[in-house]
Design a protein around this motif. Structure first.
Motif, mmCIF file in Angstrom:
data_model
loop_
_atom_site.group_PDB
_atom_site.id
_atom_site.type_symbol
_atom_site.label_atom_id
_atom_site.label_comp_id
_atom_site.label_asym_id
_atom_site.label_seq_id
_atom_site.Cartn_x
_atom_site.Cartn_y
_atom_site.Cartn_z
ATOM 1 N N PHE A 173 0.985 -1.292 0.111
ATOM 2 C CA PHE A 173 0.154 0.002 0.045
ATOM 3 C C PHE A 173 0.836 1.129 0.106
ATOM 4 O O PHE A 173 0.638 2.203 -0.624
ATOM 5 N N GLY A 177 -0.035 2.743 -3.059
ATOM 6 C CA GLY A 177 -1.258 3.252 -2.916
ATOM 7 C C GLY A 177 -2.432 2.381 -3.091
ATOM 8 O O GLY A 177 -3.802 2.760 -3.154
ATOM 9 N N SER A 179 -5.231 -0.208 -2.207
ATOM 10 C CA SER A 179 -5.937 -1.039 -1.213
ATOM 11 C C SER A 179 -6.300 -2.395 -2.057
ATOM 12 O O SER A 179 -7.157 -2.569 -2.652
ATOM 13 N N ILE A 245 -8.549 3.604 -7.917
ATOM 14 C CA ILE A 245 -10.259 3.057 -7.528
ATOM 15 C C ILE A 245 -10.282 1.958 -8.665
ATOM 16 O O ILE A 245 -10.617 0.992 -8.450
ATOM 17 N N ASP A 328 6.648 7.957 1.021
ATOM 18 C CA ASP A 328 6.464 9.377 1.437
ATOM 19 C C ASP A 328 6.140 9.951 0.197
ATOM 20 O O ASP A 328 5.214 10.642 0.384
ATOM 21 N N ASN A 329 6.920 10.027 -0.729
ATOM 22 C CA ASN A 329 6.395 10.692 -1.817
ATOM 23 C C ASN A 329 6.810 10.401 -3.042
ATOM 24 O O ASN A 329 8.328 10.766 -3.575
ATOM 25 N N THR A 385 -5.333 -0.023 9.338
ATOM 26 C CA THR A 385 -6.096 1.262 9.367
ATOM 27 C C THR A 385 -5.873 2.020 10.587
ATOM 28 O O THR A 385 -5.500 3.077 11.003
ATOM 29 N N LEU A 389 -2.630 3.881 7.750
ATOM 30 C CA LEU A 389 -2.416 3.186 6.417
ATOM 31 C C LEU A 389 -0.875 3.564 5.987
ATOM 32 O O LEU A 389 -0.497 4.669 5.724
ATOM 33 N N LEU A 431 -11.417 5.220 11.893
ATOM 34 C CA LEU A 431 -11.332 6.072 10.655
ATOM 35 C C LEU A 431 -12.308 7.308 10.698
ATOM 36 O O LEU A 431 -12.036 8.227 10.267
ATOM 37 N N LEU A 432 -13.078 7.399 11.660
ATOM 38 C CA LEU A 432 -14.160 8.273 11.666
ATOM 39 C C LEU A 432 -13.196 9.610 12.646
ATOM 40 O O LEU A 432 -13.588 10.784 12.378
ATOM 41 N N PRO A 435 -8.546 9.522 10.867
ATOM 42 C CA PRO A 435 -8.518 8.665 9.758
ATOM 43 C C PRO A 435 -7.100 8.388 9.568
ATOM 44 O O PRO A 435 -6.420 7.589 8.806
ATOM 45 N N GLU A 443 -0.563 14.765 7.692
ATOM 46 C CA GLU A 443 -0.335 15.586 6.321
ATOM 47 C C GLU A 443 -0.839 14.220 5.152
ATOM 48 O O GLU A 443 -0.958 14.733 4.113
ATOM 49 N N LEU A 445 -2.844 12.595 4.821
ATOM 50 C CA LEU A 445 -4.359 12.351 4.223
ATOM 51 C C LEU A 445 -4.815 13.516 3.309
ATOM 52 O O LEU A 445 -4.287 14.681 3.505
ATOM 53 N N GLY A 446 -5.578 13.134 2.526
ATOM 54 C CA GLY A 446 -6.186 14.279 1.778
ATOM 55 C C GLY A 446 -7.689 14.553 1.925
ATOM 56 O O GLY A 446 -8.240 14.252 3.031
ATOM 57 N N GLU B 309 -0.592 18.311 -0.482
ATOM 58 C CA GLU B 309 -1.526 16.834 -0.197
ATOM 59 C C GLU B 309 -2.807 17.166 0.563
ATOM 60 O O GLU B 309 -3.720 16.514 0.332
ATOM 61 N N ASP B 310 -2.539 18.203 1.266
ATOM 62 C CA ASP B 310 -3.964 18.736 1.946
ATOM 63 C C ASP B 310 -4.994 19.110 1.165
ATOM 64 O O ASP B 310 -6.092 18.719 1.148
ATOM 65 N N LYS B 312 -5.411 18.001 -1.985
ATOM 66 C CA LYS B 312 -5.677 17.096 -2.888
ATOM 67 C C LYS B 312 -7.083 16.559 -2.423
ATOM 68 O O LYS B 312 -7.619 16.295 -1.282
ATOM 69 N N LEU C 39 -17.842 5.140 -3.232
ATOM 70 C CA LEU C 39 -17.315 3.619 -3.388
ATOM 71 C C LEU C 39 -18.086 2.828 -2.127
ATOM 72 O O LEU C 39 -17.282 2.745 -1.246
ATOM 73 N N LEU C 90 -15.006 11.142 4.332
ATOM 74 C CA LEU C 90 -13.563 10.311 4.257
ATOM 75 C C LEU C 90 -13.276 10.266 2.716
ATOM 76 O O LEU C 90 -14.244 10.460 1.820
ATOM 77 N N ARG C 91 -11.993 9.758 2.454
ATOM 78 C CA ARG C 91 -11.535 9.535 1.243
ATOM 79 C C ARG C 91 -12.250 8.320 0.618
ATOM 80 O O ARG C 91 -12.581 7.501 1.354
ATOM 81 N N TYR C 94 -11.454 4.992 1.680
ATOM 82 C CA TYR C 94 -11.542 4.576 3.291
ATOM 83 C C TYR C 94 -13.153 4.604 3.477
ATOM 84 O O TYR C 94 -13.600 3.515 4.049
ATOM 85 N N ILE C 327 -15.114 6.039 -13.487
ATOM 86 C CA ILE C 327 -13.551 5.597 -13.049
ATOM 87 C C ILE C 327 -12.569 5.865 -14.114
ATOM 88 O O ILE C 327 -12.920 5.570 -15.343
#
Lengths: 446, 312, 330
Positions: A173, A177, A179, A245, A328-329, A385, A389, A431-432, A435, A443, A445-446, B309-310, B312, C39, C90-91, C94, C327
């Motif tokens: 992951f 990235g 899942s 996705i 990381d990036n 999670t 992640l 997650l709630l 997350p 950072e 997370l988006g 990233e924020d 995004k 999703l 959430l994303r 997630y 998608i």
């Protein structure tokens, strides 16, 4: 009458895991006069409840159902001697299952122990004995302290094995990235391979090290599987620029594909490494110079060593650092001259090998089933999670917490039949609320 | 004396738009005669780095104000804070005297302040005209209960479409009406985004780098469109790197560096301001480079990554 | 090998009640995923909520039938709100994990020994469908030559396909409206929609609830059709099958789920019948290569493969428009 007291560590992957100690009941064959027809003969005795002479008390009035290939072929109720003779029509593999509801009050099956056993009906006649690796505890006998110790042990074993799979998931992951919904099938693959090669070796000259050898081969094959998967499927998809996705849905397809492919070749029956059912189990383990209970110790040892090595490798080695850089990036890593694709391939190989090892250890301590990976997948998700992640330390901590929650939950009111609920609920809540996980950076997370 | 006073207030209310900016102080946080947007002591930190630290700023109504500054000065972050897409650690800000603190982005838009994005956010898989229609506010058909019944919203939809067509014609996108927005060029996307923002009928239009990635041929027409917004009486605030554009069209320039506002003024005065030159070339541009604080640079880079990233 | 037999088995399934359940589940998913880009991997949970909403109300609480029907709509709605309030922020991936976990939690709880008194444990609940069966106006079954349906099935089919038609009509009417436009825009870019003054969260919630309720109708239909609810029916596989059907037909198209589910079940049943005829006694495939049990697995192996290949090579499905799908399969 031979009496055996099986100390069994039974667990269905992702569903149940129990240590049985002390007060178990061994159900076993007796020499009751047979009827003429072909039959399976079962005796149930309550080890926890002995009479003055120290003989276990038979359990009366328990319903036993015999099925073949999923169809019910017979049913019997144990008599005053605890004996049930159930007629069957043909030879072959039958499954005897015990109706828990018909157990007398005060006697309950040890938590989540499998309530069925497979019997090979080989003979015309009644000498086909059902040997139940079933534990029964008298309800009133278990104290909280003892339970806690038991479940803690089971929890630690479970957590460590889970940790390997979660580590594998995190590596993949982190770098891609993705899942990966087919991650459970990687675990199943390891277990199935271990079983297959154990079958191959256990009769030959390599019998003494059969399980070890099979395990090593399984892990190597797991790594190869990861490599092939990346080269054939994920790599090309990445280069096409397929969205995450879309890849996730591809992984669902892959998981269904693999699961039924496994089932095609291995059928849906539950197996165990080196004759898990029957006496051979212990004999086999004596080959290795290990007493049965050492299985857990070995599992714990292997897990801890592997986890430590992987963590050190990630922290110190060039490739490990590169992998963390990509996690990381990726863009930054690529622009600073890293071969991102090579790093990802590495992550796939190592991730898959770790997951296969997790499967092998499951196969050792528990049983092998083609659906084991699917059952554990959500628990792996929960573990990673929870920790955050894609972070390595996160998945370690997450697995430990989830593994313990899984086993200790029942002591604190989670109904035993739905132990999975605990980890899943924790995951949802995490997650709630946070997350990014316990150890994740916000950072990310988006 | 009394007459004088009323005269004074009269001129004050008349001091709307670019005209009102004559003679305003060039100190950071200068008072404007008719501010529409006022922000006070806004700070936003990412990890250890303070990305935005604005003590006081006022945006003149009906004028074009440019927000400039070197990379990482916090312009876009400040934009995000003003429009509710990000929340500051401290501070308060208001639109026409109405506080926007904690107001969700969509409500900010409804209050009359609409923004565009640095990386255009056209809805690629919708047609251009659908993109435009989406912008209209108060659509009855956007309520789930009314949506299945076309007779409830059909008439309004026609009005919306007419308005959209007019705007498309004005922005010279009418030929692309039925094309998917994803097929437009970078410049056309900027135009579409601007046109779509106008569907909301905003009081304040916030443009985040409207010229980035636009080919030179389109630039002139874009400039014209931005000016036309002012001519309609709207307030425009934009972030830009393109100095030509800033000089060309802005009535007022606010310069940010390292999260702070370092200077304000008309384009001419700002370009000559030593503080601005310092900000762009670095205050230490005549000192040895090795004296630059490495840790701070690193933190800045990290914060920028985090910010990206924020968003995004 | 009897081709007609294979065709019969395939058509029977593709038109039959089983397909209807998946059509409804997939229509719900289409609203979630195809139009809004949510999703939801827990559609089985919504279907279960519908089915159990009905069964629990009537069996456990002794309420009249029509209240059960009402509850079959209310229960998924409540589930959508409970899930949606926290998770819609959430994303995407997630959200997928939370929904799949929630659906599994529901299934475990429904099947648990401890909740047997309410939900009937692993054997489920039955004995609530009588009013439905009694309302059957047909006196005999229907024989169309190649396919035939018994009296009960015919009644289920009539109700089921009518339900499907209604839902399709609703989706069509909604998606051509400005409301549908907002949903499709959210799928593309939430922030853009926000910047234009739309309350994205509210729209997502509406989409989740509507899709969930339609999935719940699938559950209600399943519950009525087989006159019992069993927790094992509502596993994650149900969600994935519905997803497969949706992707096959074409996400983001009104008729996508209908065509998809039809083709899906046609293929599943056809392949099943083909291989069961081919393997075992009298088949042309030797027993060594394929036994009867193995023959029944081939279709699922192919299903997995099909999902992968579809997603990679034709993410828009049979009737979708590649430029318009949610998608990016590229």
């Amino acid at each position: 009458m031979r009496k055996r007291l099986y100390r069994v560590l039974v667990a269905l992957i992702g569903a149940l895991m129990v240590l049985m100690v002390g007060s178990t009941v061994a159900a076993q064959a007796t020499e009751t006069p047979p009827p003429d027809a072909t039959a399976i003969q079962v005796t149930l005795q309550d080890e926890a409840n002995k009479d003055a002479q120290g003989n276990p008390k038979p359990i009366e009035g328990v319903t036993l159902v015999v099925t073949k290939d999923g169809d019910k072929v017979g049913e019997g109720v144990t008599d005053a001697k605890g004996v049930a003779i159930i007629e069957v029509e043909e030879l072959g593999k039958h499954v005897v299952s015990l109706d828990e509801k018909s157990l007398p009050s005060g006697t309950v099956l040890d938590e989540n122990t499998k309530n069925e056993a497979t019997v090979q009906v080989r003979f015309q006649g009644p000498n086909n004995r059902a040997i139940f690796p079933i534990g029964v505890t008298a309800g009133e006998q278990s104290s909280f302290g003892k339970d806690l110790a038991q479940n803690l042990r089971a929890g630690i074993v479970f957590a460590l094995v889970l940790c390997l799979a979660a580590l594998g998931f995190s590596l993949i992951f982190g770098t891609t990235g993705l899942s990966n919904f087919a991650h459970g099938e990687l675990l199943t693959f390891g277990a199935l391979m271990a079983w297959t090669f154990d079958q191959l070796f256990k009769t030959g000259g390599l019998a003494t090290v059969s399980v070890i050898l099979a395990g090593i081969i399984a892990v190597v094959l797991g790594g190869v599987g990861g490599y092939v998967q990346d080269k054939v499927l994920w790599g090309p998809l990445r280069r096409r620029g397929t969205g995450l996705i879309a890849m996730m849905i591809v992984s669902i397809g892959l998981s269904i594909f693999l699961r039924y492919l496994y089932q095609y070749f291995y059928s849906s029956s539950t197996r165990s490494v080196s004759q898990y059912s029957g006496q051979q189990r212990e004999e086999h383990w004596y080959y290795l110079g290990l007493a049965f209970a050492d299985r857990e110790a070995i599992t714990v040892l292997i897990s801890i060593v592997t986890i430590t090595v992987v963590c050190l490798w990630l922290a110190k080695s060039r490739m490990g650092k590169a992998m963390r850089a990509v996690s990381d990036n990726p863009a930054l890593a690529a622009s600073s001259g890293l071969r991102v694709d090579g790093v990802i391939t590495n992550a796939w190989v190592i991730g898959a090998a770790l997951t296969a090892l997790s499967g092998v250890l499951y196969a050792l301590t528990l049983q092998v089933n083609v659906f084991m990976g699917m059952r554990i997948l959500l628990v792996i998700f929960a573990a990673v999670t929870l920790g955050g992640l894609g972070t390595i330390w996160g998945s370690l901590v997450g697995s430990l917490v989830i593994g313990l929650v899984y086993e200790l939950g029942p002591l604190f009111g989670v109904p035993t039949s739905i132990k999975e609920v605990g980890p899943l609920l924790i995951m949802i809540v995490i997650l709630l609320v946070r997350p990014q996980g316990i150890l994740g950076r916000k950072e990310r997370l988006g | 004396m009394d007459a004088d006073m009323t005269d004074q207030t009269k001129t004050d209310t008349a001091q709307t738009g670019p005209a009102g900016l004559v003679g305003v102080s060039t100190e950071p946080g200068a008072k404007k005669p008719d501010p529409i947007l006022v922000a006070d002591s806004i700070t936003r930190t990412f990890g250890g780095l303070t990305a935005v630290d604005v003590e006081h700023v006022e945006i003149q109504r009906g004028a074009i104000t440019a927000l400039i500054g070197p990379n990482g000065a916090g312009k876009t972050t400040f934009f995000n804070l003003l429009t509710g897409f990000d929340q500051p650690n401290t501070g308060s800000w208001s639109l026409e005297g109405k506080s926007l603190k904690g107001v969700a982005p969509y409500k900010v838009a409804r209050l009359g302040m609409v923004r565009t994005f640095q990386l255009t956010k056209v809805l690629a898989k919708l047609t251009v005209i659908e993109n435009m229609r989406l912008g209209a506010t108060g659509q009855k058909g956007e309520r789930i209960w009314a949506a299945p019944f076309k007779f409830l919203w059909g008439k309004q939809e026609d009005e919306v479409t007419n308005k959209a067509d007019e705007l498309l014609a004005r922005f010279m996108l009418d030929k692309k009406r039925e094309d998917f927005a994803g097929s437009l060029s970078g410049g056309q996307r900027k135009l579409l985004e601007m046109a779509r923002a106008l569907m909301v009928d905003p009081e304040v239009v916030m443009l985040d780098e409207p010229m980035a990635g636009v080919n030179p041929a389109l630039k002139q027409s874009l400039l014209g469109h931005v000016k036309s917004l002012r001519d309609e009486g709207r307030t425009v605030l934009f972030v830009e790197h393109d100095m030509d554009m800033v000089r060309d069209i802005s009535d007022w320039v606010i310069v940010m560096a390292q999260g702070k506002i370092v200077a304000e003024g008309t384009p001419e005065s700002v370009m000559a301001d030593q503080r601005v030159i310092d900000a762009y070339l670095g205050a230490h541009h005549d000192t040895d480079l090795s004296e630059l604080d490495e840790a701070r640079l690193e933190a800045e880079v990290e914060a920028e990554i985090a910010q990206e990233e924020d968003s995004k | 090998m009897d081709i007609l037999d294979i065709l019969r088995a395939a058509l029977q399934q593709a038109l039959g009640p089983q397909a209807i359940v998946f059509v409804l589940a997939a229509i719900g998913l289409n609203i979630h995923f195809g139009y809004t880009g949510l999703l939801n991997f827990g559609q089985a949970g919504f279907v279960a909520a519908g089915a159990y909403g009905m069964a629990v109300t009537v069996v456990t609480f002794d309420a009249p039938f029509w209240i059960g029907v009402l509850m079959a709509i209310v229960a998924p709605l409540v589930l959508a709100v409970i899930l949606g309030v926290p998770t819609l922020r959430l994303r995407a991936d997630y959200l997928a994990i939370v929904t799949i976990a929630a659906a599994e939690v529901l299934r475990f709880v429904f099947g648990a020994v401890e909740t047997k008194d309410t939900f009937g444990g692993s054997n489920g609940l039955n004995g609530y469908a009588k009013p439905f069966q009694e309302a059957n106006p047909f006196s005999s079954g229907l024989d169309l030559g190649i396919v035939s349906f018994g009296r009960n099935d015919l009644w289920s089919l009539t109700v089921g396909w009518a339900l499907v038609a209604l839902c399709c009509l609703l989706v069509w009417a909604l998606m051509r409206s400005p409301w549908g436009r907002v949903l499709r825009s959210i799928r593309e870019d939430e922030d853009a929609v926000r910047s234009l003054g739309k309350n994205v969260f509210a729209y997502k919630m509406q989409a989740l609830a509507l899709g969930g309720v339609i999935g719940g109708l699938g559950g209600l239909f399943l519950a009525l059709k087989q006159a019992s609810v069993v927790p094992s029916d509502y596993s994650t596989l149900m969600t994935f099958y519905a997803f497969a059907a949706l992707l096959l037909g074409g996400a983001g198209r009104v008729m996508g789920p209908v065509i998809g589910a039809f083709v899906f079940w046609f293929l599943i049943a056809g392949l099943g019948s083909f291989f069961s005829q081919s393997a075992g006694d009298g088949g042309w495939i030797p027993e060594v290569i394929m036994t009867d049990t193995q023959a029944s697995l081939i279709r699922y192996i192919m299903l997995g493969l099909a999902i992968m290949l579809l997603m990679i090579f034709r993410p828009q499905g049979i009737i979708g428009d590649r430029r318009e799908i949610a998608i990016d399969g590229r």
